[in-house]
Design a protein around this motif. Structure first.
Motif, PDB file in Angstrom:
ATOM      1  N   GLY A 288       0.778   4.059  -2.818  1.00  0.00           N
ATOM      2  CA  GLY A 288       0.395   5.405  -2.421  1.00  0.00           C
ATOM      3  C   GLY A 288       1.478   6.438  -2.643  1.00  0.00           C
ATOM      4  O   GLY A 288       1.205   7.591  -2.934  1.00  0.00           O
TER       5      GLY A 288
ATOM      6  N   LEU B 159       0.826  -1.201   0.000  1.00  0.00           N
ATOM      7  CA  LEU B 159       0.000   0.000   0.000  1.00  0.00           C
ATOM      8  C   LEU B 159       0.868   1.261   0.000  1.00  0.00           C
ATOM      9  O   LEU B 159       0.563   2.253  -0.670  1.00  0.00           O
TER      10      LEU B 159
ATOM     11  N   LYS C  97     -12.839  -3.503  -3.085  1.00  0.00           N
ATOM     12  CA  LYS C  97     -12.465  -2.412  -2.185  1.00  0.00           C
ATOM     13  C   LYS C  97     -12.086  -2.998  -0.829  1.00  0.00           C
ATOM     14  O   LYS C  97     -12.889  -3.651  -0.169  1.00  0.00           O
ATOM     15  N   ARG C  98     -10.854  -2.735  -0.415  1.00  0.00           N
ATOM     16  CA  ARG C  98     -10.343  -3.327   0.812  1.00  0.00           C
ATOM     17  C   ARG C  98     -11.166  -2.873   2.023  1.00  0.00           C
ATOM     18  O   ARG C  98     -11.537  -1.715   2.146  1.00  0.00           O
ATOM     19  N   THR C  99     -11.461  -3.843   2.911  1.00  0.00           N
ATOM     20  CA  THR C  99     -12.301  -3.566   4.064  1.00  0.00           C
ATOM     21  C   THR C  99     -11.650  -4.129   5.319  1.00  0.00           C
ATOM     22  O   THR C  99     -10.521  -4.639   5.264  1.00  0.00           O
ATOM     23  N   ASP C 100     -12.356  -4.043   6.433  1.00  0.00           N
ATOM     24  CA  ASP C 100     -11.842  -4.515   7.717  1.00  0.00           C
ATOM     25  C   ASP C 100     -11.481  -5.996   7.638  1.00  0.00           C
ATOM     26  O   ASP C 100     -12.303  -6.828   7.245  1.00  0.00           O
TER      27      ASP C 100
ATOM     28  N   PRO D 163      -4.997   2.163  -4.688  1.00  0.00           N
ATOM     29  CA  PRO D 163      -4.557   2.272  -3.294  1.00  0.00           C
ATOM     30  C   PRO D 163      -5.472   1.544  -2.315  1.00  0.00           C
ATOM     31  O   PRO D 163      -5.013   1.071  -1.276  1.00  0.00           O
ATOM     32  N   ASP D 164      -6.777   1.455  -2.626  1.00  0.00           N
ATOM     33  CA  ASP D 164      -7.719   0.827  -1.687  1.00  0.00           C
ATOM     34  C   ASP D 164      -8.261  -0.513  -2.199  1.00  0.00           C
ATOM     35  O   ASP D 164      -9.299  -0.991  -1.734  1.00  0.00           O
ATOM     36  N   GLY D 165      -7.562  -1.136  -3.149  1.00  0.00           N
ATOM     37  CA  GLY D 165      -8.007  -2.419  -3.683  1.00  0.00           C
ATOM     38  C   GLY D 165      -7.615  -2.567  -5.137  1.00  0.00           C
ATOM     39  O   GLY D 165      -6.504  -2.210  -5.532  1.00  0.00           O
TER      40      GLY D 165
ATOM     41  N   HIS E 248     -11.855  -7.898   0.972  1.00  0.00           N
ATOM     42  CA  HIS E 248     -12.510  -6.910   0.121  1.00  0.00           C
ATOM     43  C   HIS E 248     -14.036  -6.992   0.186  1.00  0.00           C
ATOM     44  O   HIS E 248     -14.597  -8.088   0.274  1.00  0.00           O
TER      45      HIS E 248
END
Length: 309
Positions: free
Chosen positions: A14, A10, A226-229, A194-196, A38
């Protein structure tokens, strides 16, 4: 302190630090950049048909949570030539479905190309054709072949993407519902964010006969990861820990059976049963007794052989 690999990836994305890596290392970072827990949306819509009387089918949409992770690497420790990425679907936080698998091979010269219906044919490329390229080999939920394509990862203007065209069977969302075409020509675009990441598709639904190919309709697909918890994928991690040995043996048996075949053809059903169901049933049995890899591989091979023509 050494950063976890995902966090490092990441940071590389980024801060635009991919450029500081060697070309192969950039590719590996991008491939592994697909990993994580995701929230996923799947969107498909037919966009064009040569026949003006064609009736466009309803748009398709679905959502889910998916754990994407590296399960195997082969080759030099820091520069692997093979990366196995497994997808697991998480339903209602607790139910796990083994989803598709993608194997990435560096400068691979042997591909199984989908022909039509349930048949694949071996294709050999020269070393020059695949120089610097990665082959993505995609497999079904039962680890049988689906489609394979080779292309170069592109790292330019802060973007990191891979594009390839490959013929494939009908997608799972359609193969039990439609018989009006028999080949899906997939133009795949995988791009790391950046987020997935996104898996974008521009596909042609093709009627393939002895006289050639005819396009029935084209479609646009967009799968957004989309990256998640990470906690949302804990059940998947626990499930894989219990089931990994069995599915690793399934992969091994498939590899042994396919390596020397120039043509691969399947029977859709045998006595009313399908391969994925029988392999899932074997997996349940494997959980009920102390696991024996040798016996398991023998049963897996016997099961797969029933469905090969």
């Amino acid at each position: 302190m050494r950063l976890p690999s995902l966090v490092l990836l990441l940071l590389l994305i980024g801060r635009g630090l991919f450029a500081q890596l060697t070309p192969k290392a950039e590719d590996i970072a991008a491939i592994k950049g697909q990993c994580g827990c995701h929230d996923v949306t799947f969107l498909y819509a037919e966009t064009f048909a040569p026949d003006k009387t064609y009736t466009f089918k309803d748009r398709y949409s679905a959502k889910g949570t998916e754990w994407v992770f590296v399960d195997e690497e082969s080759g030099p420790t820091s520069r692997p030539n093979k990366i196995v990425i497994q997808h697991l679907l998480v339903i209602n936080d607790s139910m796990i479905v083994k989803h598709w698998r993608e194997d990435w091979f560096y400068q691979n010269t042997s591909l199984l190309k989908f022909d039509q219906n349930t048949t694949w044919k071996r294709s050999t490329l020269s070393a020059g054709q695949v120089k610097g390229q990665w082959t993505q080999k995609v497999f079904e939920v039962d680890d049988s072949p689906r489609y394979e394509g080779s292309a170069t990862w592109v790292h330019v203007d802060g973007r990191h993407y891979w594009e390839s065209t490959a013929d494939a069977p009908l997608p799972r969302r359609e193969y039990t519902k439609r018989t009006d075409y028999n080949v899906l020509r997939r133009r795949n675009h995988h791009e790391i964010l950046p987020d997935g990441y996104i898996h974008e598709q521009d596909n042609d639904k093709i009627i393939r006969t002895e006289v050639g190919d005819q396009i029935l309709a084209s479609e646009k697909g967009l799968n957004v990861y989309k990256r998640t918890d990470d906690k949302k994928c804990q059940a998947a991690k626990g499930w894989w820990a219990k089931n990994r040995a069995y599915w690793a043996d399934v992969r091994t048996v498939w590899t042994e059976m396919l390596t020397n075949r120039d043509t691969v053809a399947f029977k859709g059903q045998v006595k009313g049963s399908v391969l994925s169901r029988e392999l899932d049933e074997l997996a349940v049995v494997a959980q009920q007794t102390p696991y024996n890899s040798a016996i398991s591989r023998q049963l897996i091979r016997q099961t797969i052989e029933k469905f090969l023509k």
